[in-house]
Design an enzyme around this catalytic site. Structure first.
Site, PDB file in Angstrom:
ATOM      1  N   GLY A  10       0.842  -1.200   0.000  1.00  0.00           N
ATOM      2  CA  GLY A  10       0.000   0.000   0.000  1.00  0.00           C
ATOM      3  C   GLY A  10       0.869   1.240   0.000  1.00  0.00           C
ATOM      4  O   GLY A  10       1.677   1.452  -0.896  1.00  0.00           O
ATOM      5  N   SER A  36       0.003  -5.388   3.691  1.00  0.00           N
ATOM      6  CA  SER A  36       0.280  -5.951   5.007  1.00  0.00           C
ATOM      7  C   SER A  36      -0.084  -4.954   6.098  1.00  0.00           C
ATOM      8  O   SER A  36       0.207  -3.765   5.987  1.00  0.00           O
ATOM      9  CB  SER A  36       1.756  -6.324   5.135  1.00  0.00           C
ATOM     10  OG  SER A  36       2.060  -6.716   6.453  1.00  0.00           O
ATOM     11  N   ILE A  39       3.358  -3.580   8.020  1.00  0.00           N
ATOM     12  CA  ILE A  39       4.383  -2.737   7.410  1.00  0.00           C
ATOM     13  C   ILE A  39       3.877  -1.309   7.300  1.00  0.00           C
ATOM     14  O   ILE A  39       2.840  -1.037   6.690  1.00  0.00           O
ATOM     15  CB  ILE A  39       4.762  -3.274   6.011  1.00  0.00           C
ATOM     16  CG1 ILE A  39       5.283  -4.710   6.140  1.00  0.00           C
ATOM     17  CG2 ILE A  39       5.796  -2.372   5.350  1.00  0.00           C
ATOM     18  CD1 ILE A  39       5.555  -5.382   4.815  1.00  0.00           C
ATOM     19  N   LYS A  75       4.507  24.405  -2.174  1.00  0.00           N
ATOM     20  CA  LYS A  75       5.968  24.401  -2.306  1.00  0.00           C
ATOM     21  C   LYS A  75       6.333  25.095  -3.614  1.00  0.00           C
ATOM     22  O   LYS A  75       6.024  24.610  -4.698  1.00  0.00           O
ATOM     23  CB  LYS A  75       6.489  22.965  -2.308  1.00  0.00           C
ATOM     24  CG  LYS A  75       7.978  22.854  -2.624  1.00  0.00           C
ATOM     25  CD  LYS A  75       8.391  21.404  -2.781  1.00  0.00           C
ATOM     26  CE  LYS A  75       9.820  21.317  -3.317  1.00  0.00           C
ATOM     27  NZ  LYS A  75      10.237  19.935  -3.567  1.00  0.00           N
ATOM     28  N   PRO A  93      13.686  27.394  -7.723  1.00  0.00           N
ATOM     29  CA  PRO A  93      12.226  27.523  -7.791  1.00  0.00           C
ATOM     30  C   PRO A  93      11.630  26.813  -8.996  1.00  0.00           C
ATOM     31  O   PRO A  93      12.349  26.343  -9.887  1.00  0.00           O
ATOM     32  CB  PRO A  93      12.051  29.036  -7.923  1.00  0.00           C
ATOM     33  CG  PRO A  93      13.229  29.452  -8.754  1.00  0.00           C
ATOM     34  CD  PRO A  93      14.365  28.500  -8.398  1.00  0.00           C
ATOM     35  N   VAL A 203       1.837 -11.677   2.331  1.00  0.00           N
ATOM     36  CA  VAL A 203       2.212 -12.632   1.302  1.00  0.00           C
ATOM     37  C   VAL A 203       3.243 -13.592   1.895  1.00  0.00           C
ATOM     38  O   VAL A 203       4.288 -13.169   2.386  1.00  0.00           O
ATOM     39  CB  VAL A 203       2.811 -11.913   0.071  1.00  0.00           C
ATOM     40  CG1 VAL A 203       3.307 -12.935  -0.953  1.00  0.00           C
ATOM     41  CG2 VAL A 203       1.778 -10.985  -0.558  1.00  0.00           C
ATOM     42  N   GLU A 363      15.898  16.210  -4.336  1.00  0.00           N
ATOM     43  CA  GLU A 363      15.060  17.050  -5.196  1.00  0.00           C
ATOM     44  C   GLU A 363      13.605  16.576  -5.222  1.00  0.00           C
ATOM     45  O   GLU A 363      12.869  16.851  -6.168  1.00  0.00           O
ATOM     46  CB  GLU A 363      15.638  17.100  -6.609  1.00  0.00           C
ATOM     47  CG  GLU A 363      16.856  17.995  -6.765  1.00  0.00           C
ATOM     48  CD  GLU A 363      16.516  19.493  -6.845  1.00  0.00           C
ATOM     49  OE1 GLU A 363      15.321  19.828  -6.916  1.00  0.00           O
ATOM     50  OE2 GLU A 363      17.462  20.306  -6.826  1.00  0.00           O
ATOM     51  N   ILE A 367       8.093  10.747  -5.228  1.00  0.00           N
ATOM     52  CA  ILE A 367       6.701  10.684  -5.688  1.00  0.00           C
ATOM     53  C   ILE A 367       6.625  10.937  -7.187  1.00  0.00           C
ATOM     54  O   ILE A 367       5.763  10.384  -7.875  1.00  0.00           O
ATOM     55  CB  ILE A 367       5.846  11.655  -4.866  1.00  0.00           C
ATOM     56  CG1 ILE A 367       5.699  11.085  -3.442  1.00  0.00           C
ATOM     57  CG2 ILE A 367       4.483  11.897  -5.492  1.00  0.00           C
ATOM     58  CD1 ILE A 367       5.041  11.989  -2.455  1.00  0.00           C
ATOM     59  N   TYR A 457      14.031  12.379 -21.041  1.00  0.00           N
ATOM     60  CA  TYR A 457      13.131  13.012 -20.070  1.00  0.00           C
ATOM     61  C   TYR A 457      13.431  12.536 -18.652  1.00  0.00           C
ATOM     62  O   TYR A 457      13.481  11.336 -18.385  1.00  0.00           O
ATOM     63  CB  TYR A 457      11.668  12.698 -20.405  1.00  0.00           C
ATOM     64  CG  TYR A 457      10.714  13.238 -19.373  1.00  0.00           C
ATOM     65  CD1 TYR A 457      10.418  14.599 -19.317  1.00  0.00           C
ATOM     66  CD2 TYR A 457      10.138  12.403 -18.417  1.00  0.00           C
ATOM     67  CE1 TYR A 457       9.569  15.110 -18.362  1.00  0.00           C
ATOM     68  CE2 TYR A 457       9.277  12.904 -17.455  1.00  0.00           C
ATOM     69  CZ  TYR A 457       9.000  14.256 -17.435  1.00  0.00           C
ATOM     70  OH  TYR A 457       8.160  14.761 -16.468  1.00  0.00           O
TER      71      TYR A 457
END
Length: 520
Positions: A10, A36, A39, A75, A93, A203, A363, A367, A457
């Site tokens: 998750g 789980s 965790i 941010k 920025p 698992v 940096e 995510i 990229y």
């Protein structure tokens, strides 16, 4: 036709993947998250960069809906402290550079610094003044300060557009900071309300079929779980991809030695303290400390190299840095796997998040990697024939993204002016990724352009390289000789205009705390 996906793990990566797949395919795809109970989410990645807005827009989630649920803040960039020398700071920025007579303002700044200024970031960007003044990027009525970004007057009436990273043609002026655990909980509720199945179980076996593909998972309480496609969101463990399918990990330790972190969640009166709209990265003797202001607390942590300090010393350094507010706050010690899986997609398994790759959070790319991984999976989603061209194209896209970010981060350490102990001295002699040495030589004579940065990229544009090279202070940079033959009056006028605009925005915009308090 593939119709059944199981996501193992998750946390942020698992629930971002589940919610995005459900938004993309609706009821035509069955999605299960097998998570789980034992965790916990690591939760280090509380900061993002501006492309994350595409994720929330794709899900149809306006800011006023999700931000208060996750104690989110704005941010506008990253504030780097003590990287050039102790006592110095500058901002990186989310703001593209203005161009005068074909040259970016950074070139003109190197040619003739306005007023002999040493603060390039204040002279070429608006965001530095806004961050220093702790302002919100939005006025109290919800309008965005930057008029280049057309929105309806009230953001509550704005319908999010379903765009992805590849459609980012303008530089949106901000990202978000949020509580990663709260975001995972929020996306769990969002996903399950839309039909995602949630199984809480462990698992105990990953069974492979005659081809070596994953046939099924055996769980402790729910028996066998089957799927057409399995997504590995089990973090650094890499339960499916690395352990069961034995896909090797390419280590980046030779170029990025920071392999551990210690983190604190510090309750603070943010109204009294103030909400600076940026993440702060403060250089230390064996790494750096992040400071992320959320609505109600601070997320902070020391990212360090275990070859240069101990976990006990790192925790002591972090607590001293935070001060009395850190007393009695539990510390979370984390071992980081710095590198990437050789391939993120193997057979019928795709790794997303930490199991795919991680380069340290300097940096805020953790995510971003999740978002890139799941967006590219949708774009490359396999059919019943499991066309290997789709798999290979996906692996190239993910590998290039992580490798490009690796190079950008290595540049931070090689380019830092800091040189006061062995850690920072070694940063100047450590191995470089292929191609970076040649690029650095080129950038000394001509600041980076689209043609001279990492060619694939990876989320960062030339202005980001300009920000770091000029701010870090450890690389000797030269202005283009052509500027000595040109009239600089238009550039000087632009510097003057930018300074006036910065001062005006710092006065007119509300404080970030004021704006977010209204949202709450």
């Amino acid at each position: 036709m593939l119709t059944n996906v199981v996501i193992v793990g998750g946390g942020t990566s698992g629930w971002m993947s589940a919610s995005y797949l459900k938004a993309a395919f609706g009821d035509r795809l069955s999605v299960t998250v097998l998570e789980s109970k034992r965790i916990k989410t690591i939760g280090v990645g509380e900061a993002t960069f501006s492309t994350v807005r595409h994720f929330f827009d794709y899900l149809g989630l306006p800011e006023h809906v999700w931000m208060p649920k996750c104690n989110a803040t704005y941010k506008l960039g990253i504030r780097f402290e003590n990287w050039h020398r102790k006592g110095s700071y500058f901002y990186h920025p989310f703001e593209r550079l203005r161009v005068v007579d074909g040259f970016p303002l950074t070139d003109w700044w190197l040619h003739r610094k306005p007023g002999n200024s040493e603060r390039f970031d204040q002279d070429v960007f608006l965001m530095s003044a806004i961050c220093d003044a702790e302002r919100s990027p939005r006025y109290m009525d919800g309008t965005l300060f930057e008029q280049d970004f057309k929105e309806q007057t009230d953001p509550k009436d704005r319908k999010p557009e379903r765009s992805t990273l590849t459609e980012q043609d303008t530089q949106f002026p901000y990202a978000y900071q949020f509580d990663a655990s709260l975001l995972a909980d929020y996306l769990c509720a969002y996903s399950t309300e839309r039909g995602v199945r949630h199984i809480e179980d462990d698992v105990v076996e990953v069974a492979r079929d005659d081809r070596g593909w994953i046939g099924h998972l055996r769980t402790r309480e729910h028996g066998e779980v089957t799927a057409d496609l399995f997504i590995d969101c089990t973090g650094f463990k890499g339960l499916l991809l690395n352990e069961a399918l034995e896909e090797p990990v390419i280590s980046f330790q030779d170029t990025l030695p920071n392999d551990r972190a210690v983190a604190l969640r510090v309750p603070v009166d943010m109204e009294k303290r103030g909400l600076r709209p940026c993440t702060t990265a403060t250089a230390q003797d064996a790494g750096w400390i992040w400071t992320i202001p959320l609505f109600g607390r601070i997320g902070t942590g020391y990212v360090y190299a275990s070859d240069y300090t101990t976990p006990e010393e790192a925790e002591r350094t972090l607590r001293e840095f935070v001060g009395p507010d850190a007393k009695d706050v539990e510390a979370n010690h984390i071992r980081m796997r710095i590198g990437r899986s050789r391939n993120a997609w193997v057979n019928n398994c795709v790794a997303v998040g930490l199991s795919s790759g991680f380069v340290e959070p300097l940096e805020s790319t953790g995510i971003f990697f999740i978002q890139q991984g799941i967006e590219q999976l949708v774009k490359h989603f396999p059919g019943a024939d499991w066309n290997p061209q789709l798999r290979d194209s996906y692996n190239r896209a993910i590998g290039n993204t992580i490798d490009g970010v690796r190079e950008f981060l290595v540049m931070h350490y090689r380019g830092a002016g800091r040189n006061d102990n062995q850690y920072w001295k070694d940063a100047k002699t450590r191995a470089l990724p292929d191609g970076l040495a040649e690029r650095l030589d080129m950038w000394r004579s001509k600041l980076p352009t689209t043609e001279t940065i990492f060619p694939n990229y990876h989320g960062f544009e030339p202005y980001s390289y300009h920000s770091m090279l000029l701010g870090l202070g450890g690389v000797d940079l030269k202005a283009p000789p052509a500027l000595a033959l040109m009239d600089d009056s238009a550039a000087q006028a632009e510097f003057k205009l930018l300074r006036a605009q910065s001062q005006e925005l710092a006065k007119r915009l509300p404080s970030q705390y004021e704006y977010l308090a209204q949202m709450h």
